[in-house]
Design an enzyme around this catalytic site. Structure first.
Site, PDB file in Angstrom:
ATOM      1  N   TYR A  53      -6.451  -3.202   3.661  1.00  0.00           N
ATOM      2  CA  TYR A  53      -5.330  -2.465   4.250  1.00  0.00           C
ATOM      3  C   TYR A  53      -4.771  -1.411   3.299  1.00  0.00           C
ATOM      4  O   TYR A  53      -4.096  -0.482   3.735  1.00  0.00           O
ATOM      5  CB  TYR A  53      -4.226  -3.384   4.778  1.00  0.00           C
ATOM      6  CG  TYR A  53      -3.772  -4.488   3.861  1.00  0.00           C
ATOM      7  CD1 TYR A  53      -2.887  -4.259   2.823  1.00  0.00           C
ATOM      8  CD2 TYR A  53      -4.210  -5.796   4.065  1.00  0.00           C
ATOM      9  CE1 TYR A  53      -2.459  -5.278   2.005  1.00  0.00           C
ATOM     10  CE2 TYR A  53      -3.781  -6.823   3.247  1.00  0.00           C
ATOM     11  CZ  TYR A  53      -2.899  -6.549   2.210  1.00  0.00           C
ATOM     12  OH  TYR A  53      -2.473  -7.564   1.408  1.00  0.00           O
ATOM     13  N   LYS A  98       6.749  10.786  15.920  1.00  0.00           N
ATOM     14  CA  LYS A  98       7.609  11.783  15.274  1.00  0.00           C
ATOM     15  C   LYS A  98       9.039  11.336  15.532  1.00  0.00           C
ATOM     16  O   LYS A  98       9.459  11.189  16.687  1.00  0.00           O
ATOM     17  CB  LYS A  98       7.376  13.174  15.859  1.00  0.00           C
ATOM     18  CG  LYS A  98       8.249  14.249  15.210  1.00  0.00           C
ATOM     19  CD  LYS A  98       8.010  15.617  15.819  1.00  0.00           C
ATOM     20  CE  LYS A  98       6.881  16.286  15.092  1.00  0.00           C
ATOM     21  NZ  LYS A  98       6.791  17.724  15.417  1.00  0.00           N
TER      22      LYS A  98
END
Length: 120
Positions: A53, A98
């Site tokens: 990861y 966003k």
């Protein structure tokens, strides 16, 4: 099979179609989920036998640092790089949000989600 998720990766980047977005930048949140065979790593306890990861986080930070007009373009680059560099990954999903987008309203975030599978 198993799933590895890295969630809520916070990045400041310069994506968008508006000139101001590419100048001042915005805060983003990225989540990635990969499907891979985790049986071997469960037995060996060896990092080389699994999807790291740290690698996933690195790919996201690298690709998010390249300005693009569309988040879809960034997501596709992330997926392509994951499949190119980690043969264990069979399927991957990336979500890019966003935060506080400049769309003329009180909106917390806009998110795109893209999934791809390893080509045989």
């Amino acid at each position: 099979m198993g799933i590895i998720k890295v969630e809520n990766i916070r990045v400041f980047s310069y994506h968008g179609c508006l000139k101001e977005e590419t100048k001042i930048g915005s805060d983003y949140r990225v989540d990635v989920k990969v499907k891979a065979d985790l049986q071997k790593s469960a037995k060996t306890d060896n990092l080389d036998d699994t999807v790291d990861y740290v690698f996933l986080n690195k790919v996201i930070k690298e690709e998010m640092s390249i300005p693009s007009k569309l988040l879809e373009t960034v997501a596709k680059r992330i997926l392509d790089k994951i499949f190119k560099n980690d043969a264990l990954v069979q399927k991957a999903t990336v979500c890019i949000s966003k935060l506080n987008p400049p769309i003329g309203g009180d909106v917390e975030s806009v998110t795109i989600k893209m999934t791809d599978k390893r080509k045989k």
